[in-house]
Write an enzyme that holds these catalytic residues in place. Structure first.
Site, short mmCIF file in Angstrom:
data_model
loop_
_atom_site.label_atom_id
_atom_site.label_comp_id
_atom_site.label_asym_id
_atom_site.label_seq_id
_atom_site.Cartn_x
_atom_site.Cartn_y
_atom_site.Cartn_z
N HIS A 1 -2.05 3.35 -49.65
CA HIS A 1 -0.89 4.17 -49.28
C HIS A 1 -0.59 4.06 -47.79
O HIS A 1 -1.46 3.79 -46.98
CB HIS A 1 -1.04 5.62 -49.76
CG HIS A 1 -1.97 6.48 -48.98
ND1 HIS A 1 -2.92 7.28 -49.56
CD2 HIS A 1 -2.10 6.70 -47.64
CE1 HIS A 1 -3.58 7.95 -48.64
NE2 HIS A 1 -3.11 7.61 -47.46
N ASP B 1 4.10 12.12 -41.48
CA ASP B 1 4.00 12.94 -42.69
C ASP B 1 3.39 14.31 -42.37
O ASP B 1 2.88 14.52 -41.27
CB ASP B 1 3.18 12.22 -43.78
CG ASP B 1 1.90 11.60 -43.25
OD1 ASP B 1 1.51 11.91 -42.11
OD2 ASP B 1 1.27 10.82 -43.98
N ASN C 1 -6.28 3.54 -51.12
CA ASN C 1 -5.53 3.03 -52.27
C ASN C 1 -4.27 2.29 -51.84
O ASN C 1 -3.37 2.07 -52.64
CB ASN C 1 -5.18 4.18 -53.23
CG ASN C 1 -4.32 5.25 -52.57
OD1 ASN C 1 -3.95 5.12 -51.40
ND2 ASN C 1 -3.99 6.30 -53.30
N GLU D 1 2.22 7.06 -51.90
CA GLU D 1 1.12 6.72 -52.80
C GLU D 1 1.54 5.56 -53.72
O GLU D 1 2.73 5.24 -53.81
CB GLU D 1 0.78 7.95 -53.66
CG GLU D 1 0.29 9.15 -52.86
CD GLU D 1 -1.18 9.07 -52.49
OE1 GLU D 1 -1.72 7.96 -52.28
OE2 GLU D 1 -1.81 10.14 -52.39
C1 GLP Z 1 -3.78 9.95 -44.51
C2 GLP Z 1 -2.48 9.71 -43.77
C3 GLP Z 1 -2.24 8.25 -43.54
C4 GLP Z 1 -3.48 7.56 -43.03
C5 GLP Z 1 -4.59 7.70 -44.04
C6 GLP Z 1 -5.87 7.02 -43.64
O1 GLP Z 1 -3.67 9.96 -45.87
N1 GLP Z 1 -1.37 10.29 -44.43
O2 GLP Z 1 -1.17 8.10 -42.61
O3 GLP Z 1 -3.23 6.20 -42.79
O4 GLP Z 1 -4.84 9.09 -44.18
O5 GLP Z 1 -6.72 7.90 -42.97
P1 GLP Z 1 -8.09 7.48 -42.29
O6 GLP Z 1 -7.72 6.86 -41.01
O7 GLP Z 1 -8.82 8.79 -42.10
O8 GLP Z 1 -8.78 6.57 -43.20
#
Ligand code: GLP
Length: 240
Positions: A135, A67, A133, A140
């Site tokens: 995602h 993404d 959440n 989302e």
């Molecule tokens: C972002 C990314 C996700 C990732 C998530 C969790 O929103 N788009 O791909 O899994 O963060 O991030 P973290 O590892 O900082 O908790």
């Protein structure tokens, strides 16, 4: 679905990095999907060390980002492109033609990216984190199981969780591979670490095909591995 509960965060990180290494060793032309987030930083560090120590060559591999935020200039410090250049491309000395980013600056970016993934033969191993959440990428809650790469609106909750990534500008949208796109990868490897992931992991294990937690869609994938550290696994009770 294969669940691996590790004894420490370090063990979970090392296991994830070694599964990636095994993939590039066994398939020198493997296409790997990469995720961002704090969870992945130590994984990329470990993977870089493993590759450098083993002198494995990544020359034949190709990488896809999951993404990208919309509205930033190319390689702005808040972009995932910047993140992955810093944590992955740089340490592994990859060339720019070995990695693709969702083209969030193009209005038809989703379609373009889907075509590129197909042209390259698809993703062999998709690395995934999980949002608080539930995602996946930026799919989302409310995302559809058959969604494709598209622009998505970011929730307040996600923007809050990711606030330390933003300096001068806060994004409202991102271009994210869809759940349907992710499900087409040959195998999925999700890593969850830390206590902020205990609730989404509990929800994931107790629900199925629930749009309130897009991660639940992945349970139908035939090769889905979930790696957990003790904190992320603290609210589940698996009999061994
Ligand atoms: C972002 C990314 C996700 C990732 C998530 C969790 O929103 N788009 O791909 O899994 O963060 O991030 P973290 O590892 O900082 O908790």
């Amino acid at each position: 679905m294969r669940i691996i509960q590790c004894q420490s965060t370090q063990e979970a990180v090392e296991l994830t990095a070694s599964i990636m290494l095994e993939k590039v060793f066994s398939y020198p032309d493997a296409k790997i999907g990469l995720a961002t987030g704090r969870t992945m930083e130590p994984v990329y560090e470990k993977f870089s060390h493993l590759v450098n120590d083993s002198k494995a060559s990544l020359n034949g591999n190709f990488f896809f980002m999951l993404d990208e935020y919309k509205g930033f200039t190319i390689n702005h410090a808040s972009t995932f492109q910047y993140y992955i250049n810093k944590h992955f491309v740089g340490p592994l000395k990859l060339t720019s033609d070995q990695i693709a980013f969702p083209p969030a600056h193009l209005s038809d970016g989703g379609e373009n990216y889907e075509k590129l993934i197909k042209k390259k033969g698809g993703v062999d191993l998709q690395l995934l984190g999980i949002g608080r959440n539930g995602h996946i990428g930026f799919n989302e809650p409310g995302s559809m199981k058959n969604s494709r790469t598209r622009f998505v609106k970011l929730t307040e909750e996600t923007l809050f969780a990711n606030q330390d990534q933003f300096t001068d500008q806060i994004p409202t949208e991102a271009l994210s591979m869809g759940i349907g796109t992710i499900m087409e990868a040959q195998s999925l490897l999700m890593l969850a670490t830390g206590k902020s992931k205990a609730d989404p992991i509990k929800y994931l294990l107790n629900h199925h095909d629930d749009p309130n937690c897009p991660a639940t869609f992945l349970k139908d994938h035939p090769h889905f591995t979930l790696v957990l550290d003790p904190e992320a696994a603290s609210k589940i009770n698996l009999k061994i």
